[in-house]
Design a protein around this motif. Structure first.
Motif, PDB file in Angstrom:
ATOM      1  N   SER A   1       0.332  -5.605   3.953  1.00 15.74           N
ATOM      2  CA  SER A   1      -0.866  -4.989   3.382  1.00 15.74           C
ATOM      3  C   SER A   1      -1.344  -5.762   2.156  1.00 15.74           C
ATOM      4  O   SER A   1      -2.527  -5.711   1.813  1.00 15.74           O
ATOM      5  CB  SER A   1      -0.608  -3.525   3.014  1.00 15.74           C
TER       6      SER A   1
ATOM      7  N   LYS B   1       0.847  -1.187   0.000  1.00 18.04           N
ATOM      8  CA  LYS B   1       0.000   0.000   0.000  1.00 18.04           C
ATOM      9  C   LYS B   1       0.887   1.242   0.000  1.00 18.04           C
ATOM     10  O   LYS B   1       1.598   1.507   0.960  1.00 18.04           O
ATOM     11  CB  LYS B   1      -0.908  -0.017   1.226  1.00 18.04           C
TER      12      LYS B   1
ATOM     13  N   TYR C   1      -0.446  -0.318   9.940  1.00 18.76           N
ATOM     14  CA  TYR C   1      -0.679  -1.670   9.417  1.00 18.76           C
ATOM     15  C   TYR C   1      -1.567  -2.450  10.377  1.00 18.76           C
ATOM     16  O   TYR C   1      -1.287  -2.514  11.578  1.00 18.76           O
ATOM     17  CB  TYR C   1       0.654  -2.408   9.228  1.00 18.76           C
TER      18      TYR C   1
END
Length: 407
Positions: free
Chosen positions: A321, A292, A364
């Motif tokens: 991610s 991401k 995260y």
């Protein structure tokens, strides 16, 4: 200089000024040794000057050097403890100001004269905790390797792989290393686990292939009877440096990929392998980096070509991610994913069974350790090396050992 950088420097400068002011006042209130406050202020000024000089003189073409890491590390050591002093005493000043306003209109008594000294002592005592933690993290914590063990049971695991063991490491960041004896200890500790297979999930360098030159003989000592497999991380692409030509960046990227066979690892670039044991097999799938806000070279569909849906699968993907946004709900059913990338931000508090916290959790969802959703697992290794800050506080370097069991 970009406007964003100027604003960042201005904010740091304001924090430095206010925190130094309150720390100076606290020391003035508490200590009888008058030169102490001036000595500490002089040391702090040298640290700040060194940091801003390092930042202003470094070139992005040089990447993140050890010199920068130490300048940043000393900045945190000098500044963070004083922020605790600043917050406590500034809060007391606000409270005192409010009391003065109230007393002006109501003729109430003024605050006790001894309160400032007590709060100064309390503030300095609190500041000693992050100071000691940061110093330990820089000189000891970054080499405080921990072996974290899990046992995972799967109904669809082939019988031959019942008891199969995996050693998972990630984020070597060889460009940060400065102690060969300690790194050798970490490598020996990996070998002591005697796992059947070793997986490395990316970021072998900070930016440049040559950062690994001195460490190839060390990491080539890693041994596993069923092989060693690896993937790339976001730092392996050379995206964090300015290059003279695109050809230079391409050559560095190829050199980074060439490191893996030199240390005995089979590098998976959006591809897969079958691991066979006693006539049965499991699938190993390795994707390039997908993250991401980062390089999305990873292609799960391409990497899984030739793999059957009913196969038991282990996926290597650097950034967790990827699991959150693409993998965990995929109908192809990736039973176990191994990742890294977050480092647990190299800072946090972990007391098993009590607390597990790091600022990384606000970025995260899966930031350190083992997670399970939809009957599928991801292990986010906290990293073998370190980056940016030359230390670790509360989030220690990790070697994960996973034993697969037939449910």
């Amino acid at each position: 200089m970009p406007r964003r950088v100027i604003i960042t420097f201005a904010i740091i400068g304001i924090l430095i000024f206010i925190s130094e002011y309150y720390t100076f006042q606290a020391l003035k209130t508490v200590t009888r040794f008058k030169p102490l406050k001036w000595i500490l202020l002089a040391v702090s000024l040298l640290i700040y000057i060194n940091f801003f000089y390092t930042i202003s003189s470094m070139s992005r073409a040089d990447g993140q050097t050890i010199t920068f890491q130490w300048a940043f590390g000393w900045l945190l050591i000098a500044l963070v403890p004083k922020l605790f002093v600043m917050l406590l005493l500034f809060g007391e000043d606000v409270f005192r100001g409010g009391q003065k306003i109230v007393s002006f209109f109501t003729s109430q008594t003024k605050p006790l004269a001894g309160r400032r000294k007590f709060l100064s002592q309390l503030a300095l005592g609190l500041a000693s905790i992050p100071l000691a933690s940061l110093l330990y993290g820089v000189f000891k914590g970054k080499f405080n390797y921990k072996v974290v063990k899990y046992q995972l049971a799967f109904k669809d695991l082939p019988d031959a792989f019942d008891g199969f063991t995996i050693s998972h490491i990630t984020d070597i960041h060889s460009g940060s290393f400065d102690n060969k004896e300690k790194i050798q200890y970490g490598v020996d500790l990996i070998n002591e686990q005697q796992s059947d297979i070793i997986f490395f999930t990316g970021d072998i360098v900070n930016n440049f292939a040559h950062e690994m030159n001195d460490w190839v003989p060390v990491f080539s000592q890693l041994k596993a009877s069923m092989g060693k497999y690896s993937i790339l991380g976001n730092h392996d692409y050379g995206d964090y440096s300015d290059w003279k030509t695109p050809e230079d960046k391409k050559a560095n990227f190829q050199a980074v990929k060439d490191i893996h066979p030199k240390i005995g690892f089979d590098l998976l670039l959006n591809e897969n392998r079958y691991i066979e044991k006693d006539g049965q097999k499991i699938a190993l799938i390795g994707v390039e980096n997908w993250g991401k806000g980062f390089n999305k070279a990873g292609d799960l569909q391409v990497a899984s070509e030739g793999i059957k849906q009913e196969d038991f699968k282990i996926l290597l993907s650097h950034d967790p991610s990827h699991w959150e946004y693409k993998v965990k709900q995929d109908n192809f059913n990736y039973q176990l994913t191994l990742s890294g990338h977050t480092h647990g931000l190299q800072f946090g508090i972990e007391i098993p069974g009590w607390i597990k916290w790091s600022p990384a959790k606000y970025v995260y969802k899966q930031w350190a350790g083992l997670y399970e959703e939809f009957g599928r697992y991801i292990n986010v290794n906290r990293g073998f090396g370190y980056h940016a800050f030359p230390g670790r506080v509360g989030i220690w370097p990790e070697i994960t050992v996973i034993e697969l069991k037939k449910a």
